[in-house]
Scaffold this motif. Structure first.
Motif, mmCIF file in Angstrom:
data_model
loop_
_atom_site.group_PDB
_atom_site.id
_atom_site.type_symbol
_atom_site.label_atom_id
_atom_site.label_comp_id
_atom_site.label_asym_id
_atom_site.label_seq_id
_atom_site.Cartn_x
_atom_site.Cartn_y
_atom_site.Cartn_z
ATOM 1 N N LEU A 220 7.302 -3.885 -8.389
ATOM 2 C CA LEU A 220 7.445 -4.687 -7.363
ATOM 3 C C LEU A 220 7.455 -6.197 -7.885
ATOM 4 C CD1 LEU A 220 4.011 -3.199 -5.319
ATOM 5 C CD2 LEU A 220 6.582 -3.353 -4.409
ATOM 6 N N PRO A 221 8.133 -6.892 -6.849
ATOM 7 C CA PRO A 221 8.054 -8.316 -7.139
ATOM 8 C C PRO A 221 6.561 -8.753 -6.810
ATOM 9 C CG PRO A 221 9.054 -7.816 -4.985
ATOM 10 C CD PRO A 221 8.873 -6.803 -5.546
ATOM 11 N N LEU A 222 6.029 -10.001 -7.050
ATOM 12 C CA LEU A 222 4.902 -10.606 -6.746
ATOM 13 C C LEU A 222 5.033 -11.616 -5.683
ATOM 14 C CD1 LEU A 222 1.712 -10.643 -7.292
ATOM 15 C CD2 LEU A 222 2.507 -12.850 -8.903
ATOM 16 N N THR A 223 4.332 -11.193 -4.706
ATOM 17 C CA THR A 223 4.039 -12.178 -3.473
ATOM 18 C C THR A 223 2.702 -11.978 -2.988
ATOM 19 O OG1 THR A 223 4.561 -10.052 -1.774
ATOM 20 C CG2 THR A 223 6.528 -11.013 -2.702
ATOM 21 N N ALA A 224 2.616 -12.831 -1.983
ATOM 22 C CA ALA A 224 1.317 -13.079 -1.364
ATOM 23 C C ALA A 224 0.640 -11.547 -0.885
ATOM 24 C CB ALA A 224 1.046 -13.996 -0.233
ATOM 25 N N ALA A 225 1.910 -10.821 -0.478
ATOM 26 C CA ALA A 225 1.355 -9.374 -0.066
ATOM 27 C C ALA A 225 0.956 -8.299 -0.807
ATOM 28 C CB ALA A 225 2.319 -8.955 1.001
ATOM 29 N N THR A 226 1.509 -8.569 -2.389
ATOM 30 C CA THR A 226 1.264 -7.590 -3.443
ATOM 31 C C THR A 226 0.440 -7.937 -4.532
ATOM 32 O OG1 THR A 226 3.329 -8.493 -4.551
ATOM 33 C CG2 THR A 226 3.901 -6.860 -3.017
ATOM 34 N N ARG A 227 0.186 -9.267 -4.332
ATOM 35 C CA ARG A 227 -1.070 -9.737 -5.247
ATOM 36 C C ARG A 227 -2.390 -8.877 -5.295
ATOM 37 N NH1 ARG A 227 -1.245 -14.315 -8.258
ATOM 38 N NH2 ARG A 227 0.424 -15.061 -7.155
ATOM 39 N N GLY A 228 -2.788 -8.358 -6.113
ATOM 40 C CA GLY A 228 -3.895 -7.494 -6.306
ATOM 41 C C GLY A 228 -3.741 -6.220 -5.570
ATOM 42 N N LEU A 229 -2.598 -5.906 -5.382
ATOM 43 C CA LEU A 229 -2.248 -4.456 -4.812
ATOM 44 C C LEU A 229 -2.881 -3.155 -5.318
ATOM 45 C CD1 LEU A 229 -0.501 -3.299 -2.128
ATOM 46 C CD2 LEU A 229 0.878 -2.647 -3.954
ATOM 47 N N LEU A 230 -2.962 -3.199 -6.783
ATOM 48 C CA LEU A 230 -3.323 -2.090 -7.687
ATOM 49 C C LEU A 230 -4.927 -2.378 -7.833
ATOM 50 C CD1 LEU A 230 -0.223 -1.924 -10.027
ATOM 51 C CD2 LEU A 230 -0.698 -0.527 -8.097
ATOM 52 N N ASN A 231 -5.774 -1.675 -7.088
ATOM 53 C CA ASN A 231 -6.995 -2.086 -6.923
ATOM 54 C C ASN A 231 -7.776 -0.883 -6.841
ATOM 55 O OD1 ASN A 231 -6.861 -1.527 -4.167
ATOM 56 N ND2 ASN A 231 -6.469 -3.549 -3.529
ATOM 57 N N ALA A 232 -9.356 -1.066 -6.439
ATOM 58 C CA ALA A 232 -9.914 0.191 -6.621
ATOM 59 C C ALA A 232 -9.674 1.112 -5.390
ATOM 60 C CB ALA A 232 -11.486 -0.255 -6.311
ATOM 61 N N ALA A 233 -9.158 0.721 -4.374
ATOM 62 C CA ALA A 233 -8.695 1.496 -3.017
ATOM 63 C C ALA A 233 -7.829 2.470 -3.530
ATOM 64 C CB ALA A 233 -8.536 0.686 -1.828
ATOM 65 N N VAL A 234 -6.693 1.653 -4.196
ATOM 66 C CA VAL A 234 -5.517 2.635 -4.538
ATOM 67 C C VAL A 234 -5.682 3.640 -5.846
ATOM 68 C CG1 VAL A 234 -3.090 2.536 -5.968
ATOM 69 C CG2 VAL A 234 -3.842 1.084 -4.030
ATOM 70 N N PHE A 235 -6.639 3.178 -6.602
ATOM 71 C CA PHE A 235 -7.185 4.013 -7.657
ATOM 72 C C PHE A 235 -7.879 5.409 -7.134
ATOM 73 C CE2 PHE A 235 -7.121 -0.109 -10.177
ATOM 74 C CZ PHE A 235 -5.760 -0.120 -10.355
ATOM 75 N N ALA A 236 -8.698 5.009 -6.140
ATOM 76 C CA ALA A 236 -9.852 6.141 -5.519
ATOM 77 C C ALA A 236 -8.713 7.214 -4.772
ATOM 78 C CB ALA A 236 -10.553 5.470 -4.409
ATOM 79 N N ASP A 237 -7.467 6.792 -4.503
ATOM 80 C CA ASP A 237 -6.644 7.690 -3.926
ATOM 81 C C ASP A 237 -5.747 8.582 -5.026
ATOM 82 O OD1 ASP A 237 -7.037 7.416 -0.934
ATOM 83 O OD2 ASP A 237 -5.702 5.539 -0.861
ATOM 84 N N MET A 238 -5.572 7.983 -6.218
ATOM 85 C CA MET A 238 -4.846 8.670 -6.894
ATOM 86 C C MET A 238 -5.308 10.117 -7.590
ATOM 87 S SD MET A 238 -3.556 5.360 -9.352
ATOM 88 C CE MET A 238 -2.392 6.485 -10.383
#
Length: 334
Positions: A220-238
Motif C-alpha cells: 500500500l501507499p502510506l496515507t492517513a487511512a493506511t497508517r497503522g492498518l496492520l494491527n491487532a485487529a487484522v492479525f486476529a483475523d489472519m
C-alpha cells in the motif's frame, strides 16, 4: 481529483518555455539533506537525460529553475526556489515529502515510476510466498545438520494470496503469483474486478482478505487511512498458518501488535522489509524473533539509469503541457 485549491498541477501553454533557458540543458536542482544527489546520479543523467543538468542548490539559478529532484529536502529548500513547478521524488513513496512543512501548495509532485522496480517487487513477493508455501526456509538448518528430511508443502492452487494495495506494485505482484498458479485477491480503496482478480474494499473487505489468505502482502501507499492498518485487529483475523509479507511502508505496521500476535500464533510468520525506524536498531526484538524474517528495505530499488529516464520523461511531459506518469494526487496522498 486534483490537489488542494482545485489546481490540477498541469502546465498550460508551455510551448517554447524551455527555450527561455537558451540552448543549454535545462537545470534541475537537487534538494536533499541526506544525499548528494548530483554525485549519485550525475553520470546517469548525463547518459540517459542529456537535456537536463543536475545542479546543487548553490549552482542553480534560484530565480529561474523550475524542476527539482528531491529526497528528504531541508526545511527551507523549497523557499529558496520560488519558480519551482515540479518536484520529482527519488522514491516511489512520497508520504514524507507530502508532509514537508515547506512544500508549497502550488508545487506539483511526481513519484518515481519504474517498471523494473515493480518487477523487482513482484519477484521479492514471489520469493516470500514460495519460500513459505513450500517451506524452503526449513532446509538451510537441515543442510547444516547434514539431515536429509523433506517437509510437506502446499500446492499453489491451495495457497490463496491477498494483496493490500492494487497500484503498479500490487498488480505486478498479482500477475507474477497468478502465473505460478496462486489464487489472488486484492484489497484497495475501490471495490472492482480487474484482470480476473476480485478487489474488495473497506473494513469488511480487509477482514475477508485476512481471514481467507495464506499470505497477506502489503504494498500500500502510506496515507492517513493506511497508517497503522496492520494491527491487532487484522492479525486476529489472519489464519494460524498464514504469513504476513510487509513490503509497503514502515508506518503501516504496528510492530508491538505484530510481536504479540506472533507470540499468540496468529499469523504464523512475518517477512518484513520495511520498519518504523530504519535502520532497524540492533536491540529491536524483531531481529531475534523466531517467526520474523528481516530484510533491510531491499525488496525493490530503481537503478540510477531508470531514475534518470523516469525524471526526464516526467519533465518532458510537463513541458509539453501533459500529465507526467506518477503525478501525485495530493488530496489522496499518492
Amino acid at each position: 481529483m486534483g490537489p488542494p485549491g482545485g489546481l490540477d498541477h498541469r502546465p498550460a501553454g508551455r510551448a517554447g518555455r524551455a527555450d527561455r533557458q537558451g540552448e543549454g540543458a535545462m537545470q534541475v536542482v537537487c534538494l536533499s539533506e541526506r544525499f548528494d544527489l548530483k554525485a549519485l546520479f550525475g553520470a546517469a543523467f548525463a547518459g540517459h537525460a542529456p537535456g537536463l543538468e543536475l545542479c546543487r542548490p548553490e549552482e542553480a539559478d534560484a530565480a529561474a529553475v523550475r524542476h527539482a529532484f528531491v529526497y528528504d529536502p531541508g526545511p527551507q529548500d523549497f523557499a529558496r526556489f520560488p519558480a519551482l513547478e515540479l518536484a520529482c521524488s527519488w522514491g516511489a513513496g512520497v508520504d514524507a515529502l507530502l508532509l514537508h512543512p515547506g512544500l508549497p501548495d502550488r508545487l506539483a509532485v511526481k513519484r518515481m515510476t519504474d517498471p523494473e522496480q515493480a518487477r523487482q517487487m513482484a519477484g521479492f513477493a514471489v520469493y516470500n510466498v514460495v519460500g513459505w508455501s513450500r517451506r524452503l526456509w526449513d532446509y538451510p538448518a537441515r543442510q547444516s545438520a547434514a539431515r536429509w528430511e523433506e517437509t510437506p508443502t502446499v500446492a499453489p492452487s491451495d495457497f490463496p494470496v491477498g494483496i493490500l494495495g492494487m497500484g503498479n506494485m500490487g498488480r505486478a505482484c498479482a500477475a507474477a503469483l497468478r502465473g505460478l498458479g496462486y489464487p489472488v485477491m486484492g484489497w484497495a480503496g475501490r471495490a472492482r474486478r480487474e484482470g480476473g482478480i476480485e478487489i474488495v474494499s473497506g473494513d469488511g473487505g480487509l477482514a475477508y482478505v485476512a481471514q481467507t489468505s495464506a499470505a497477506v502482502i502489503c504494498v500500500l501507499p502510506l496515507t492517513a487511512a493506511t497508517r497503522g492498518l496492520l494491527n491487532a485487529a487484522v492479525f486476529a483475523d489472519m489464519r494460524s498458518d498464514a504469513i504476513l509479507i510487509q513490503l509497503g511502508r514502515g508506518a503501516h505496521l504496528n510492530e508491538p501488535d505484530l510481536i504479540a500476535a506472533l507470540d499468540a500464533g496468529r499469523p504464523a510468520m512475518a517477512a518484513l522489509d520495511v520498519f518504523q525506524t530504519e535502520p532497524l536498531p540492533p536491540d529491536d526484538p524483531l531481529w531475534r524473533h523466531p517467526r520474523v524474517r528481516v530484510t533491510p528495505h531491499i525488496a525493490s530499488a530503481a537503478s540510477p539509469e531508470n531514475v534518470a529516464r523516469s525524471i526526464a520523461a516526467g519533465i518532458a511531459a510537463w513541458e509539453r503541457g501533459e500529465r507526467p506518469e506518477g503525478l501525485v494526487d495530493r488530496a489522496q496522498g499518492y
